[in-house]
Write a protein that holds these residues in place. Structure first.
Motif, PDB file in Angstrom:
ATOM      1  N   VAL A  60      30.532 -54.647 -12.289  1.00  0.00           N
ATOM      2  CA  VAL A  60      29.282 -54.668 -13.046  1.00  0.00           C
ATOM      3  C   VAL A  60      29.385 -53.533 -14.048  1.00  0.00           C
ATOM      4  CG1 VAL A  60      26.786 -54.366 -12.962  1.00  0.00           C
ATOM      5  CG2 VAL A  60      27.948 -55.620 -11.134  1.00  0.00           C
ATOM      6  N   ILE A  61      29.323 -53.873 -15.314  1.00  0.00           N
ATOM      7  CA  ILE A  61      29.425 -52.878 -16.376  1.00  0.00           C
ATOM      8  C   ILE A  61      28.074 -52.811 -17.073  1.00  0.00           C
ATOM      9  CG2 ILE A  61      30.578 -52.214 -18.506  1.00  0.00           C
ATOM     10  CD1 ILE A  61      33.037 -53.813 -17.486  1.00  0.00           C
ATOM     11  N   THR A  62      27.483 -51.620 -17.094  1.00  0.00           N
ATOM     12  CA  THR A  62      26.154 -51.437 -17.668  1.00  0.00           C
ATOM     13  C   THR A  62      26.208 -50.382 -18.754  1.00  0.00           C
ATOM     14  OG1 THR A  62      25.223 -51.934 -15.491  1.00  0.00           O
ATOM     15  CG2 THR A  62      23.733 -51.002 -17.126  1.00  0.00           C
ATOM     16  N   ARG A  63      25.701 -50.759 -19.910  1.00  0.00           N
ATOM     17  CA  ARG A  63      25.609 -49.831 -21.037  1.00  0.00           C
ATOM     18  C   ARG A  63      24.171 -49.326 -21.102  1.00  0.00           C
ATOM     19  NH1 ARG A  63      26.670 -52.909 -25.609  1.00  0.00           N
ATOM     20  NH2 ARG A  63      27.323 -51.089 -26.793  1.00  0.00           N
ATOM     21  N   HIS A  64      24.025 -48.021 -21.299  1.00  0.00           N
ATOM     22  CA  HIS A  64      22.722 -47.369 -21.222  1.00  0.00           C
ATOM     23  C   HIS A  64      22.344 -46.664 -22.526  1.00  0.00           C
ATOM     24  CE1 HIS A  64      22.518 -47.676 -16.784  1.00  0.00           C
ATOM     25  NE2 HIS A  64      23.829 -47.542 -16.851  1.00  0.00           N
ATOM     26  N   ASP A  65      21.035 -46.540 -22.757  1.00  0.00           N
ATOM     27  CA  ASP A  65      20.543 -45.636 -23.799  1.00  0.00           C
ATOM     28  C   ASP A  65      20.895 -44.221 -23.372  1.00  0.00           C
ATOM     29  OD1 ASP A  65      19.386 -47.651 -25.366  1.00  0.00           O
ATOM     30  OD2 ASP A  65      17.503 -47.557 -24.235  1.00  0.00           O
ATOM     31  N   SER A  66      21.043 -43.326 -24.335  1.00  0.00           N
ATOM     32  CA  SER A  66      21.490 -41.960 -24.024  1.00  0.00           C
ATOM     33  C   SER A  66      20.563 -41.237 -23.052  1.00  0.00           C
ATOM     34  CB  SER A  66      21.666 -41.147 -25.302  1.00  0.00           C
ATOM     35  OG  SER A  66      20.445 -41.078 -26.004  1.00  0.00           O
ATOM     36  N   ASN A  67      19.269 -41.529 -23.070  1.00  0.00           N
ATOM     37  CA  ASN A  67      18.341 -40.845 -22.157  1.00  0.00           C
ATOM     38  C   ASN A  67      18.424 -41.381 -20.726  1.00  0.00           C
ATOM     39  OD1 ASN A  67      17.125 -43.318 -22.765  1.00  0.00           O
ATOM     40  ND2 ASN A  67      15.060 -42.470 -22.642  1.00  0.00           N
ATOM     41  N   GLU A  68      19.189 -42.426 -20.493  1.00  0.00           N
ATOM     42  CA  GLU A  68      19.312 -43.001 -19.152  1.00  0.00           C
ATOM     43  C   GLU A  68      20.523 -42.471 -18.381  1.00  0.00           C
ATOM     44  OE1 GLU A  68      17.303 -47.351 -19.753  1.00  0.00           O
ATOM     45  OE2 GLU A  68      19.405 -47.148 -20.319  1.00  0.00           O
ATOM     46  N   LEU A  69      21.355 -41.684 -19.029  1.00  0.00           N
ATOM     47  CA  LEU A  69      22.482 -41.051 -18.359  1.00  0.00           C
ATOM     48  C   LEU A  69      22.180 -39.563 -18.264  1.00  0.00           C
ATOM     49  CD1 LEU A  69      25.436 -42.879 -20.157  1.00  0.00           C
ATOM     50  CD2 LEU A  69      24.540 -43.324 -17.863  1.00  0.00           C
ATOM     51  N   VAL A  70      21.838 -39.120 -17.083  1.00  0.00           N
ATOM     52  CA  VAL A  70      21.419 -37.734 -16.867  1.00  0.00           C
ATOM     53  C   VAL A  70      22.605 -36.955 -16.307  1.00  0.00           C
ATOM     54  CG1 VAL A  70      19.799 -36.233 -15.659  1.00  0.00           C
ATOM     55  CG2 VAL A  70      19.065 -38.518 -16.426  1.00  0.00           C
ATOM     56  N   ILE A  71      23.012 -35.928 -17.047  1.00  0.00           N
ATOM     57  CA  ILE A  71      24.161 -35.117 -16.644  1.00  0.00           C
ATOM     58  C   ILE A  71      23.868 -33.649 -16.923  1.00  0.00           C
ATOM     59  CG2 ILE A  71      25.894 -36.918 -17.004  1.00  0.00           C
ATOM     60  CD1 ILE A  71      26.492 -35.611 -19.751  1.00  0.00           C
ATOM     61  N   PRO A  72      24.489 -32.757 -16.143  1.00  0.00           N
ATOM     62  CA  PRO A  72      24.358 -31.336 -16.468  1.00  0.00           C
ATOM     63  C   PRO A  72      25.275 -31.009 -17.646  1.00  0.00           C
ATOM     64  CG  PRO A  72      25.841 -31.606 -14.624  1.00  0.00           C
ATOM     65  CD  PRO A  72      25.318 -32.984 -14.964  1.00  0.00           C
ATOM     66  N   LYS A  73      25.006 -29.887 -18.274  1.00  0.00           N
ATOM     67  CA  LYS A  73      25.904 -29.437 -19.340  1.00  0.00           C
ATOM     68  C   LYS A  73      27.297 -29.197 -18.760  1.00  0.00           C
ATOM     69  CE  LYS A  73      26.546 -25.747 -22.743  1.00  0.00           C
ATOM     70  NZ  LYS A  73      27.433 -26.469 -23.553  1.00  0.00           N
ATOM     71  N   SER A  74      27.339 -28.624 -17.550  1.00  0.00           N
ATOM     72  CA  SER A  74      28.620 -28.412 -16.880  1.00  0.00           C
ATOM     73  C   SER A  74      28.391 -28.370 -15.372  1.00  0.00           C
ATOM     74  CB  SER A  74      29.287 -27.122 -17.356  1.00  0.00           C
ATOM     75  OG  SER A  74      28.565 -25.999 -16.919  1.00  0.00           O
ATOM     76  N   TYR A  75      29.461 -28.640 -14.641  1.00  0.00           N
ATOM     77  CA  TYR A  75      29.454 -28.577 -13.182  1.00  0.00           C
ATOM     78  C   TYR A  75      30.892 -28.333 -12.738  1.00  0.00           C
ATOM     79  CZ  TYR A  75      28.550 -29.728  -8.318  1.00  0.00           C
ATOM     80  OH  TYR A  75      28.429 -29.673  -6.943  1.00  0.00           O
ATOM     81  N   LEU A  76      31.087 -27.410 -11.818  1.00  0.00           N
ATOM     82  CA  LEU A  76      32.406 -27.041 -11.303  1.00  0.00           C
ATOM     83  C   LEU A  76      33.361 -26.640 -12.425  1.00  0.00           C
ATOM     84  CD1 LEU A  76      32.881 -29.798  -8.562  1.00  0.00           C
ATOM     85  CD2 LEU A  76      32.126 -27.430  -8.238  1.00  0.00           C
ATOM     86  N   GLY A  77      32.804 -26.044 -13.483  1.00  0.00           N
ATOM     87  CA  GLY A  77      33.618 -25.592 -14.602  1.00  0.00           C
ATOM     88  C   GLY A  77      34.017 -26.699 -15.572  1.00  0.00           C
ATOM     89  N   ILE A  78      33.457 -27.883 -15.406  1.00  0.00           N
ATOM     90  CA  ILE A  78      33.762 -29.014 -16.289  1.00  0.00           C
ATOM     91  C   ILE A  78      32.563 -29.240 -17.200  1.00  0.00           C
ATOM     92  CG2 ILE A  78      34.310 -31.479 -16.397  1.00  0.00           C
ATOM     93  CD1 ILE A  78      35.435 -31.103 -13.494  1.00  0.00           C
ATOM     94  N   GLU A  79      32.771 -29.220 -18.497  1.00  0.00           N
ATOM     95  CA  GLU A  79      31.688 -29.458 -19.461  1.00  0.00           C
ATOM     96  C   GLU A  79      31.689 -30.923 -19.876  1.00  0.00           C
ATOM     97  OE1 GLU A  79      31.051 -26.701 -22.594  1.00  0.00           O
ATOM     98  OE2 GLU A  79      31.659 -24.998 -21.361  1.00  0.00           O
ATOM     99  N   TYR A  80      30.506 -31.531 -19.825  1.00  0.00           N
ATOM    100  CA  TYR A  80      30.350 -32.959 -20.098  1.00  0.00           C
ATOM    101  C   TYR A  80      29.744 -33.196 -21.475  1.00  0.00           C
ATOM    102  CZ  TYR A  80      30.983 -33.049 -15.065  1.00  0.00           C
ATOM    103  OH  TYR A  80      31.481 -32.868 -13.810  1.00  0.00           O
ATOM    104  N   SER A  81      29.934 -34.421 -21.985  1.00  0.00           N
ATOM    105  CA  SER A  81      29.322 -34.817 -23.248  1.00  0.00           C
ATOM    106  C   SER A  81      28.608 -36.152 -23.049  1.00  0.00           C
ATOM    107  CB  SER A  81      30.382 -34.945 -24.348  1.00  0.00           C
ATOM    108  OG  SER A  81      31.079 -36.169 -24.238  1.00  0.00           O
ATOM    109  N   GLU A  82      27.936 -36.616 -24.084  1.00  0.00           N
ATOM    110  CA  GLU A  82      27.224 -37.893 -23.999  1.00  0.00           C
ATOM    111  C   GLU A  82      28.190 -39.077 -23.943  1.00  0.00           C
ATOM    112  OE1 GLU A  82      26.357 -38.575 -28.747  1.00  0.00           O
ATOM    113  OE2 GLU A  82      24.761 -37.809 -27.464  1.00  0.00           O
ATOM    114  N   ASP A  83      29.482 -38.827 -24.048  1.00  0.00           N
ATOM    115  CA  ASP A  83      30.491 -39.886 -23.925  1.00  0.00           C
ATOM    116  C   ASP A  83      30.887 -40.155 -22.480  1.00  0.00           C
ATOM    117  OD1 ASP A  83      30.635 -40.248 -26.677  1.00  0.00           O
ATOM    118  OD2 ASP A  83      32.244 -38.784 -26.914  1.00  0.00           O
TER     119      ASP A  83
END
Length: 129
Positions: free
Chosen positions: A42-65
């Motif tokens: 099941v592949i689901t594409r979301h609006d950007s506000n539907e993917l909630v992520i921290p700026k970083s966790y365990l030293g890994i920095e995330y982006s909206e990608d």
């Protein structure tokens, strides 16, 4: 018999999402002994506000990608098999789709074989009496 959920931003094109699914399936076939045609995703594409992520966790920095990949599968793969599986998915997505490796989030959910019904309301892998 894995069941794969892939969640990602709508900013990625539809064919991009399908390519992620194909990379995951290829890694399952090659590294964790998944049989041919065992491709349930099941592949689901979301609006950007539907993917909630921290700026970083365990030293890994995330982006909206970020791409979330969750695989439900039978218990029993070794830790080494899982490590190779994670790396194969990450390498495939990075090489083919140019996503940062930091934005590939993978989660395995291991279950017993009797927790599946592939149709007809039956437990195809019921324990033998």
């Amino acid at each position: 018999m894995p069941f794969v959920r892939i969640d990602l931003s709508k900013k990625h094109p539809t064919d991009f999402a399908q390519q992620v699914g194909n990379i995951v399936y290829g890694a399952m076939r090659e590294h964790i002994n998944v049989p041919e045609d065992d491709k349930f995703q099941v592949i689901t594409r979301h609006d950007s506000n539907e993917l909630v992520i921290p700026k970083s966790y365990l030293g890994i920095e995330y982006s909206e990608d970020i791409i979330f990949i969750q695989v439900t599968l039978n218990a029993g793969r070794t830790t080494e098999m899982k490590k190779v599986f994670y790396k194969a998915i990450c390498d495939g997505i990075v090489e083919r789709l140019k996503v940062r490796p930091q934005d590939i989030f993978i989660n395995l959910v291991e279950v017993n074989k009797e927790n599946w019904s592939f149709g007809n309301g039956e437990m195809q892998y019921a324990p033998k009496d």
